[in-house]
Design an enzyme around this catalytic site. Structure first.
Site, PDB file in Angstrom:
ATOM      1  N   CYS A 122      -3.191   5.151  -7.749  1.00 15.24           N
ATOM      2  CA  CYS A 122      -4.218   4.129  -8.123  1.00 15.24           C
ATOM      3  C   CYS A 122      -5.703   4.740  -7.299  1.00 15.24           C
ATOM      4  CB  CYS A 122      -3.960   2.759  -7.702  1.00 15.24           C
ATOM      5  SG  CYS A 122      -5.083   1.766  -8.832  1.00 15.24           S
ATOM      6  N   CYS A 124      -8.331   2.612  -6.533  1.00 17.88           N
ATOM      7  CA  CYS A 124      -9.066   1.498  -5.830  1.00 17.88           C
ATOM      8  C   CYS A 124      -9.385   1.644  -4.431  1.00 17.88           C
ATOM      9  CB  CYS A 124      -8.654   0.330  -6.282  1.00 17.88           C
ATOM     10  SG  CYS A 124      -6.874  -0.122  -5.662  1.00 17.88           S
ATOM     11  N   CYS A 132     -10.095   0.243 -10.059  1.00 17.11           N
ATOM     12  CA  CYS A 132      -8.857   0.891 -10.260  1.00 17.11           C
ATOM     13  C   CYS A 132      -9.061   2.230 -11.038  1.00 17.11           C
ATOM     14  CB  CYS A 132      -7.827   0.483 -10.686  1.00 17.11           C
ATOM     15  SG  CYS A 132      -7.267  -1.147  -9.459  1.00 17.11           S
ATOM     16  N   LYS A 197       1.588  -6.249 -14.410  1.00 16.32           N
ATOM     17  CA  LYS A 197       0.711  -6.582 -13.088  1.00 16.32           C
ATOM     18  C   LYS A 197      -0.358  -7.319 -13.378  1.00 16.32           C
ATOM     19  CE  LYS A 197      -1.983  -4.548  -9.484  1.00 16.32           C
ATOM     20  NZ  LYS A 197      -2.311  -3.198  -8.821  1.00 16.32           N
ATOM     21  N   ARG A 207      -5.951  -6.212  -0.066  1.00 16.86           N
ATOM     22  CA  ARG A 207      -7.319  -5.584  -0.379  1.00 16.86           C
ATOM     23  C   ARG A 207      -7.860  -5.572   0.862  1.00 16.86           C
ATOM     24  NH1 ARG A 207      -8.626  -8.433  -6.252  1.00 16.86           N
ATOM     25  NH2 ARG A 207      -6.864  -7.322  -7.209  1.00 16.86           N
ATOM     26  N   ARG A 218     -10.803  -7.615 -11.246  1.00 16.17           N
ATOM     27  CA  ARG A 218      -9.812  -6.808 -12.206  1.00 16.17           C
ATOM     28  C   ARG A 218      -9.476  -7.381 -13.358  1.00 16.17           C
ATOM     29  NH1 ARG A 218      -9.707  -3.147  -8.055  1.00 16.17           N
ATOM     30  NH2 ARG A 218      -8.291  -3.787  -5.983  1.00 16.17           N
ATOM     31  N   GLU A 234       3.586  -4.803 -22.415  1.00 14.48           N
ATOM     32  CA  GLU A 234       3.190  -3.551 -21.617  1.00 14.48           C
ATOM     33  C   GLU A 234       4.473  -2.947 -20.961  1.00 14.48           C
ATOM     34  OE1 GLU A 234       0.635  -2.557 -20.345  1.00 14.48           O
ATOM     35  OE2 GLU A 234      -1.124  -4.015 -20.605  1.00 14.48           O
ATOM     36  N   LYS A 249       4.728  -7.851 -10.912  1.00 19.06           N
ATOM     37  CA  LYS A 249       3.989  -7.973  -9.809  1.00 19.06           C
ATOM     38  C   LYS A 249       2.821  -9.088 -10.008  1.00 19.06           C
ATOM     39  CE  LYS A 249       0.747  -5.619  -6.854  1.00 19.06           C
ATOM     40  NZ  LYS A 249      -0.022  -4.425  -6.727  1.00 19.06           N
ATOM     41  N   SER A 275       1.531  -8.869  -0.842  1.00 16.30           N
ATOM     42  CA  SER A 275       1.080  -9.207   0.641  1.00 16.30           C
ATOM     43  C   SER A 275       0.629 -10.867   0.661  1.00 16.30           C
ATOM     44  CB  SER A 275      -0.281  -8.635   0.839  1.00 16.30           C
ATOM     45  OG  SER A 275      -1.132  -8.684  -0.373  1.00 16.30           O
ATOM     46  N   TYR A 314       7.485  -6.427   2.077  1.00 15.67           N
ATOM     47  CA  TYR A 314       7.190  -6.406   3.655  1.00 15.67           C
ATOM     48  C   TYR A 314       8.233  -7.072   4.847  1.00 15.67           C
ATOM     49  CZ  TYR A 314       2.621  -5.292   1.129  1.00 15.67           C
ATOM     50  OH  TYR A 314       1.987  -4.533   0.295  1.00 15.67           O
TER      51      TYR A 314
HETATM   52  C1  PBG Z   1      -3.509  -1.165  -6.284  1.00 17.14           C
HETATM   53  C2  PBG Z   1      -2.472  -1.904  -5.540  1.00 17.14           C
HETATM   54  C3  PBG Z   1      -2.760  -3.252  -5.233  1.00 17.14           C
HETATM   55  C4  PBG Z   1      -1.380  -3.598  -4.694  1.00 17.14           C
HETATM   56  C5  PBG Z   1      -0.620  -2.806  -4.915  1.00 17.14           C
HETATM   57  N1  PBG Z   1      -1.165  -1.629  -5.259  1.00 17.14           N
HETATM   58  C6  PBG Z   1      -3.944  -4.125  -5.192  1.00 17.14           C
HETATM   59  C7  PBG Z   1      -4.672  -4.628  -6.106  1.00 17.14           C
HETATM   60  O1  PBG Z   1      -4.308  -4.276  -7.343  1.00 17.14           O
HETATM   61  O2  PBG Z   1      -5.739  -5.308  -6.087  1.00 17.14           O
HETATM   62  C8  PBG Z   1      -1.025  -5.114  -4.123  1.00 17.14           C
HETATM   63  C9  PBG Z   1       0.017  -5.279  -3.229  1.00 17.14           C
HETATM   64  C10 PBG Z   1       0.006  -6.419  -2.260  1.00 17.14           C
HETATM   65  O3  PBG Z   1      -0.664  -7.339  -2.421  1.00 17.14           O
HETATM   66  O4  PBG Z   1       1.014  -6.356  -1.392  1.00 17.14           O
HETATM   67  N2  PBG Z   1      -3.891  -1.066  -7.570  1.00 17.14           N
HETATM   68 ZN    ZN Z   2      -5.859  -0.095  -7.892  1.00 14.51          ZN
END
Ligand code: PBG
Ligand code: ZN
Length: 325
Positions: A122, A124, A132, A197, A207, A218, A234, A249, A275, A314
């Site tokens: 990605c 971002c 992204c 996602k 982030r 986003r 998707e 996700k 996270s 995690y």
């Molecule tokens: C990047 C990405 C993100 C996460 C995984 N890959 C952040 C987002 O899309 O803003 C989130 C992972 C997490 O929160 O643990 N696109």
């Molecule tokens: Zn991204």
């Protein structure tokens, strides 16, 4: 139908409960994320994610070695570049000497096929605007972004990555990555697609970790939390384009989506215990509100019960080290 009037009969003792348990979580089901920075000797905790570190490649190799002893064999790498490396197109993501390609080479050298390396594909973390994909007149444009993502995936494959994992939610990126990899001889590099996602507030701590909060939001590319049929669409598209595995996700607020995707997909289904889900548990446990061991076990079991084959989390290290699963 045989109606059991006394279902408690089958819950009487721990051994009996163990005998008939439908679901479990084992080390092999868990994927461990790592945040890889440049330099050497770096291992410092990410403020928003207690117990999770920014690591340089040398420390990453040590960390993965310790994880391997616990049985954690699958590792997901995120690159965390410095701010001055970022530009409008995220070109640092294509740098062969970047932290992620370097990590891939070192991990393969050290551990070979004893581990599985997965990379987040990605832009971002690498764009100065934090989106992204490429930004044009305030809009995130699709097709040129997809070309850049395919180039990024190729750089990872060339560095020895086993599985590339696009998390951008642009249309057509799985097909473009598959074509790019195949054209360059990487027919055996797999694709784990972040298929469903959602535009979620649960990514907040991540982030912070990647300094990748976007200008705006986003919502024009990540999915609307009100929708579930769209997750099936998707997923079907990603599989048709060549995804070897699909992902939902976040996980906990989207267990219904995991169920739906599981019903549609013949390939492995992965969920991302993100996270925000992690940090909420850590903070609640630190405040003495919940029993961390029991909560983590229950959460991971719920993801497996919903139909996830694999869980990106995690919590893996603690869960195994402390015998929570
Ligand atoms: C990047 C990405 C993100 C996460 C995984 N890959 C952040 C987002 O899309 O803003 C989130 C992972 C997490 O929160 O643990 N696109
Ligand atoms: Zn991204």
């Amino acid at each position: 139908m045989n109606l059991h009037e006394r279902p408690r009969r089958m819950r009487a003792t721990p051994v009996l409960r163990e005998m008939i348990a439908e679901t479990n979580v084992e080390a092999r089901h868990l994927v461990t994320p790592h945040f890889v920075v440049g330099g050497s000797g770096v291992e410092h905790e990410i403020g928003s994610m207690p117990g999770v570190n920014h690591v340089s490649v040398d420390k990453l190799v040590e960390e993965v070695g310790r994880d391997l002893e616990l049985g954690l064999k699958s590792h997901l790498l995120f690159g965390v570049p410095e701010n001055d490396e970022k530009d409008a197109r995220g070109n640092a993501a294509l740098e062969e000497k970047g932290a992620v390609p370097e990590a891939l080479r070192q991990l393969k050298k050290q551990f070979g096929d004893d581990i599985i390396t997965i990379t987040d594909v990605c832009l971002c973390a690498y764009t100065d605007h934090g989106h992204c994909g490429f930004l044009e007149n305030g809009t995130v444009i699709n097709d040129p972004s997809v070309e850049q993502l395919a180039r990024m995936a190729l750089v990872h494959a060339e560095a020895g990555c086993d599985i590339v994992s696009p998390s951008d939610m642009m249309d057509g990126r799985v097909g473009a990555i598959r074509t790019k990899l195949d054209e360059n001889g990487f027919t055996n590099t797999s694709i784990l697609a972040y298929s469903a996602k959602y535009a979620s507030a649960y990514y907040g701590p991540f982030r912070d970790a990647c300094d990748s909060a976007p200008q705006g939001d986003r919502k024009s590319y990540q999915m609307d939390p009100r929708n579930s049929r769209e997750a099936v669409l998707e997923t079907i598209l990603d599989i048709a384009e060549g995804a070897d595995m699909v992902m939902v996700k976040p996980a906990l607020a989207y267990l219904d989506i995991i169920v739906k995707v599981r019903e549609q997909a013949l390939c492995p289904v992965v969920c991302y215990n993100v996270s925000g889900e992690y940090s909420l548990v850590k903070n609640a446990a630190a405040a003495g509100l919940v029993d961390e061991a029991a909560i983590v076990r229950e959460n991971l079991l719920a993801m497996r019960r919903a139909g996830s084959d694999l869980i990106i989390t995690y919590h893996g290290r603690d869960a195994l080290q402390k015998g929570w699963i």
